[in-house]
Design a protein around this motif. Structure first.
Motif, PDB file in Angstrom:
ATOM      1  N   ILE A   1      -4.908   3.204  -0.004  1.00 20.99           N
ATOM      2  CA  ILE A   1      -5.332   4.490   0.557  1.00 20.99           C
ATOM      3  C   ILE A   1      -5.603   4.398   2.055  1.00 20.99           C
ATOM      4  CG2 ILE A   1      -7.835   4.253   0.225  1.00 20.99           C
ATOM      5  CD1 ILE A   1      -5.652   7.345  -0.604  1.00 20.99           C
ATOM      6  N   GLN A   2      -5.561   3.188   2.627  1.00 20.60           N
ATOM      7  CA  GLN A   2      -5.927   3.028   4.033  1.00 20.60           C
ATOM      8  C   GLN A   2      -5.023   3.774   5.013  1.00 20.60           C
ATOM      9  OE1 GLN A   2      -8.897   1.998   4.785  1.00 20.60           O
ATOM     10  NE2 GLN A   2      -8.998   1.806   2.556  1.00 20.60           N
ATOM     11  N   PRO A   3      -3.683   3.838   4.824  1.00 20.95           N
ATOM     12  CA  PRO A   3      -2.864   4.637   5.750  1.00 20.95           C
ATOM     13  C   PRO A   3      -3.300   6.098   5.800  1.00 20.95           C
ATOM     14  CG  PRO A   3      -1.468   3.192   4.457  1.00 20.95           C
ATOM     15  CD  PRO A   3      -2.844   3.096   3.853  1.00 20.95           C
ATOM     16  N   PHE A   4      -3.734   6.628   4.668  1.00 19.12           N
ATOM     17  CA  PHE A   4      -4.203   8.006   4.612  1.00 19.12           C
ATOM     18  C   PHE A   4      -5.493   8.172   5.410  1.00 19.12           C
ATOM     19  CE2 PHE A   4      -6.894  11.160   2.332  1.00 19.12           C
ATOM     20  CZ  PHE A   4      -6.178  12.293   2.663  1.00 19.12           C
ATOM     21  N   PHE A   5      -6.439   7.251   5.243  1.00 17.50           N
ATOM     22  CA  PHE A   5      -7.691   7.320   6.001  1.00 17.50           C
ATOM     23  C   PHE A   5      -7.440   7.173   7.500  1.00 17.50           C
ATOM     24  CE2 PHE A   5     -10.071   6.044   2.010  1.00 17.50           C
ATOM     25  CZ  PHE A   5     -10.698   7.258   1.877  1.00 17.50           C
ATOM     26  N   ARG A   6      -6.500   6.303   7.871  1.00 11.12           N
ATOM     27  CA  ARG A   6      -6.214   6.124   9.297  1.00 11.12           C
ATOM     28  C   ARG A   6      -5.601   7.392   9.884  1.00 11.12           C
ATOM     29  NH1 ARG A   6      -6.373   2.218  12.874  1.00 11.12           N
ATOM     30  NH2 ARG A   6      -7.068   0.724  11.311  1.00 11.12           N
ATOM     31  N   PHE A   7      -4.756   8.076   9.107  1.00 11.35           N
ATOM     32  CA  PHE A   7      -4.200   9.356   9.558  1.00 11.35           C
ATOM     33  C   PHE A   7      -5.318  10.351   9.844  1.00 11.35           C
ATOM     34  CE2 PHE A   7      -3.120  13.702   8.294  1.00 11.35           C
ATOM     35  CZ  PHE A   7      -2.128  14.001   9.212  1.00 11.35           C
TER      36      PHE A   7
ATOM     37  N   GLY B   1      -9.655   5.741 -13.452  1.00  7.28           N
ATOM     38  CA  GLY B   1      -9.534   4.300 -13.338  1.00  7.28           C
ATOM     39  C   GLY B   1      -9.667   3.848 -11.896  1.00  7.28           C
ATOM     40  N   SER B   2      -9.660   2.548 -11.681  1.00 10.13           N
ATOM     41  CA  SER B   2      -9.785   1.993 -10.332  1.00 10.13           C
ATOM     42  C   SER B   2      -8.437   1.992  -9.629  1.00 10.13           C
ATOM     43  CB  SER B   2     -10.335   0.565 -10.406  1.00 10.13           C
ATOM     44  OG  SER B   2      -9.460  -0.274 -11.158  1.00 10.13           O
ATOM     45  N   PHE B   3      -8.465   1.861  -8.307  1.00 11.52           N
ATOM     46  CA  PHE B   3      -7.230   1.793  -7.529  1.00 11.52           C
ATOM     47  C   PHE B   3      -7.434   0.872  -6.342  1.00 11.52           C
ATOM     48  CE2 PHE B   3      -9.703   5.360  -6.037  1.00 11.52           C
ATOM     49  CZ  PHE B   3      -9.614   5.306  -4.659  1.00 11.52           C
ATOM     50  N   LYS B   4      -6.321   0.359  -5.804  1.00 11.68           N
ATOM     51  CA  LYS B   4      -6.393  -0.597  -4.717  1.00 11.68           C
ATOM     52  C   LYS B   4      -6.854   0.073  -3.428  1.00 11.68           C
ATOM     53  CE  LYS B   4      -2.939  -3.873  -6.434  1.00 11.68           C
ATOM     54  NZ  LYS B   4      -1.661  -4.561  -6.151  1.00 11.68           N
ATOM     55  N   ARG B   5      -7.839  -0.528  -2.829  1.00 12.57           N
ATOM     56  CA  ARG B   5      -8.421   0.019  -1.602  1.00 12.57           C
ATOM     57  C   ARG B   5      -7.398   0.083  -0.473  1.00 12.57           C
ATOM     58  NH1 ARG B   5     -14.042  -2.566   0.547  1.00 12.57           N
ATOM     59  NH2 ARG B   5     -14.342  -1.317   2.429  1.00 12.57           N
TER      60      ARG B   5
ATOM     61  N   GLU C   1       4.847   6.117   0.612  1.00 10.60           N
ATOM     62  CA  GLU C   1       4.308   4.851   0.102  1.00 10.60           C
ATOM     63  C   GLU C   1       3.303   4.280   1.097  1.00 10.60           C
ATOM     64  OE1 GLU C   1       4.923   3.728  -2.811  1.00 10.60           O
ATOM     65  OE2 GLU C   1       6.830   4.616  -3.418  1.00 10.60           O
ATOM     66  N   PRO C   2       2.125   3.820   0.670  1.00 16.24           N
ATOM     67  CA  PRO C   2       1.640   3.856  -0.721  1.00 16.24           C
ATOM     68  C   PRO C   2       0.650   4.987  -1.005  1.00 16.24           C
ATOM     69  CG  PRO C   2       0.328   2.326   0.542  1.00 16.24           C
ATOM     70  CD  PRO C   2       1.308   2.942   1.521  1.00 16.24           C
ATOM     71  N   SER C   3       0.100   5.605   0.064  1.00 15.76           N
ATOM     72  CA  SER C   3      -1.040   6.510  -0.135  1.00 15.76           C
ATOM     73  C   SER C   3      -0.687   7.769  -0.912  1.00 15.76           C
ATOM     74  CB  SER C   3      -1.643   6.887   1.230  1.00 15.76           C
ATOM     75  OG  SER C   3      -2.157   5.761   1.894  1.00 15.76           O
ATOM     76  N   ILE C   4       0.415   8.439  -0.520  1.00 16.94           N
ATOM     77  CA  ILE C   4       0.741   9.709  -1.181  1.00 16.94           C
ATOM     78  C   ILE C   4       1.152   9.476  -2.623  1.00 16.94           C
ATOM     79  CG2 ILE C   4       2.122  11.795  -1.044  1.00 16.94           C
ATOM     80  CD1 ILE C   4       0.114  11.382   1.259  1.00 16.94           C
ATOM     81  N   ARG C   5       1.892   8.385  -2.869  1.00 15.63           N
ATOM     82  CA  ARG C   5       2.236   8.069  -4.263  1.00 15.63           C
ATOM     83  C   ARG C   5       0.967   7.829  -5.081  1.00 15.63           C
ATOM     84  NH1 ARG C   5       6.508   6.700  -7.158  1.00 15.63           N
ATOM     85  NH2 ARG C   5       7.873   6.404  -5.348  1.00 15.63           N
ATOM     86  N   LEU C   6       0.006   7.122  -4.486  1.00 18.69           N
ATOM     87  CA  LEU C   6      -1.265   6.903  -5.174  1.00 18.69           C
ATOM     88  C   LEU C   6      -1.919   8.222  -5.541  1.00 18.69           C
ATOM     89  CD1 LEU C   6      -3.719   5.089  -6.031  1.00 18.69           C
ATOM     90  CD2 LEU C   6      -4.559   5.410  -3.704  1.00 18.69           C
ATOM     91  N   LEU C   7      -1.977   9.149  -4.579  1.00 18.40           N
ATOM     92  CA  LEU C   7      -2.608  10.440  -4.837  1.00 18.40           C
ATOM     93  C   LEU C   7      -1.846  11.240  -5.891  1.00 18.40           C
ATOM     94  CD1 LEU C   7      -3.531  11.449  -1.175  1.00 18.40           C
ATOM     95  CD2 LEU C   7      -5.085  10.652  -2.961  1.00 18.40           C
ATOM     96  N   ARG C   8      -0.525  11.070  -5.949  1.00 20.30           N
ATOM     97  CA  ARG C   8       0.281  11.824  -6.908  1.00 20.30           C
ATOM     98  C   ARG C   8       0.190  11.253  -8.320  1.00 20.30           C
ATOM     99  NH1 ARG C   8       6.790  12.363  -6.436  1.00 20.30           N
ATOM    100  NH2 ARG C   8       6.667  10.308  -7.419  1.00 20.30           N
ATOM    101  N   GLU C   9       0.108   9.926  -8.433  1.00 19.62           N
ATOM    102  CA  GLU C   9       0.244   9.305  -9.744  1.00 19.62           C
ATOM    103  C   GLU C   9      -1.056   8.723 -10.308  1.00 19.62           C
ATOM    104  OE1 GLU C   9       3.362   6.431  -9.428  1.00 19.62           O
ATOM    105  OE2 GLU C   9       4.882   7.939  -8.901  1.00 19.62           O
TER     106      GLU C   9
ATOM    107  N   ALA D   1      -6.320  15.908  -5.649  1.00 17.95           N
ATOM    108  CA  ALA D   1      -5.061  15.232  -5.333  1.00 17.95           C
ATOM    109  C   ALA D   1      -3.861  16.074  -5.762  1.00 17.95           C
ATOM    110  CB  ALA D   1      -5.021  13.867  -6.011  1.00 17.95           C
ATOM    111  N   ALA D   2      -3.968  16.723  -6.927  1.00 12.99           N
ATOM    112  CA  ALA D   2      -2.872  17.570  -7.417  1.00 12.99           C
ATOM    113  C   ALA D   2      -2.635  18.755  -6.489  1.00 12.99           C
ATOM    114  CB  ALA D   2      -3.191  18.065  -8.831  1.00 12.99           C
ATOM    115  N   LYS D   3      -3.676  19.204  -5.800  1.00 14.40           N
ATOM    116  CA  LYS D   3      -3.539  20.288  -4.832  1.00 14.40           C
ATOM    117  C   LYS D   3      -2.998  19.784  -3.498  1.00 14.40           C
ATOM    118  CE  LYS D   3      -6.340  23.604  -2.202  1.00 14.40           C
ATOM    119  NZ  LYS D   3      -7.721  24.088  -1.928  1.00 14.40           N
ATOM    120  N   PHE D   4      -3.391  18.576  -3.110  1.00 14.14           N
ATOM    121  CA  PHE D   4      -3.050  18.069  -1.785  1.00 14.14           C
ATOM    122  C   PHE D   4      -1.605  17.588  -1.675  1.00 14.14           C
ATOM    123  CE2 PHE D   4      -2.662  14.435   1.130  1.00 14.14           C
ATOM    124  CZ  PHE D   4      -2.958  15.073   2.327  1.00 14.14           C
TER     125      PHE D   4
END
Length: 310
Positions: free
Chosen positions: A209-215, A202-206, A189-197, A290-293
């Protein structure tokens, strides 16, 4: 009272570290954590080492020059010509350099920029080392990432962890500590769930995805290496795929509305009516990436648990 901005530390010696610093400074300058480095060594970069969008959604490119002396007019013009090949087209190109501020160089950049503007092309500006350092010093977390020696001793928690571990015979190993850190910094939560679902049509909350970018930004340093060779190889593969996923998002999305959302479908395109075919195609490409990652993330977690279970 002296501040970090007043400090005079050695300039980065390597091009790789300088690009990372410029990327961090860009995130701060334009208040956008989505700025990213372009490609990797050996790939065509078309005059752009770092790119992202400003607060108005305009595409900004930065070409990094780790130089001893000033940047010549010939070099500036050559990089401008290369950046003209970058897709989509830039709104502005910055030549970022470790050189000190130089009036004649600024004059050349202004002249070239005016020529570009008259021809309906992107404008050109210079960012000298003083400009870059001033931006970097505005955000201590990013400053300490590149200059850890500036971090006050009282907040260096990781350095004291090995001493605490050493005093406990049954304490966690380095790899166990690093795995716990991985789970904390890139949780489901929240980045990987976002990528999975998320359907990226459509749009998504910026912020999601920030924890993923910081990683992606922070986990390419020696301190983020496992002692176990199999785990470290798996981490490097996973990190490489994370970089590809991050680039996929950055290259295809823009801020919309009040800039708290990202989408492949820009406000300008929405105003024109139905989604153009390339927007539909880009959303499909993001869904496929995303489905691959996501399964790679899950497999890496399972491997770490199997090898590090106490």
């Amino acid at each position: 009272m002296p501040t970090f901005a007043d400090s005079h530390l050695p300039k980065p010696q390597g091009w790789d570290e300088f690009e990372k610093i410029v990327c961090s400074a860009a995130k701060i300058r334009w208040n956008n954590p989505d700025f990213t480095r372009h490609g990797r060594q050996g790939q065509a970069q078309y005059g752009v080492d770092v790119y992202g969008r400003d607060q108005n959604g305009a595409l900004i490119g930065l070409q990094c020059k780790n130089t001893i002396g000033k940047v010549s007019e010939t070099t500036i013009r050559a990089e401008v010509a290369e950046a003209a090949k970058f897709k989509p087209a830039l709104s502005r190109l910055y030549i970022a350099t470790t050189a000190d501020a130089d009036g004649p160089t600024q004059a050349v950049a202004r002249e070239i920029s005016e020529q570009q503007r008259e021809n309906g092309m992107f404008e050109v500006s210079m960012l000298f080392w003083g400009d870059i350092w001033e931006e970097l010093s505005r955000d201590e977390s990013r400053l300490f990432q590149h200059y850890p020696q500036l971090k006050p001793i009282s907040v260096v928690q990781l350095a004291s962890a090995p001493m605490a571990v050493a005093s406990q015979p049954a304490g966690p190993t380095h790899d166990q500590i690093l795995f716990e850190r991985f789970k904390k910094e890139l949780p489901f939560e929240p980045s990987i769930r976002l990528l999975r679902e998320q359907d990226f049509g459509g749009s998504f909350k910026r912020m999601a995805i920030q924890p993923f970018f910081r990683f992606v930004e922070e986990w390419d340093t020696p301190e983020h290496e496992f002692v176990d060779a199999e785990l470290n190889d798996a981490l490097q593969r996973f990190y490489g795929e994370a970089c590809i996923m991050a680039s996929c998002i950055v290259e295809r999305t823009v801020p919309i509305g009040s800039f708290d959302l990202l989408s492949v479908f820009s406000d300008q395109q929405r105003a024109m009516g139905e989604r153009p075919p390339h927007v539909i195609r880009e959303a499909k490409e993001m869904n496929q990436a995303a489905a691959k990652f996501v399964p790679m993330y899950e497999a890496f977690l399972r491997l770490c648990r199997s090898k590090l279970a106490s």
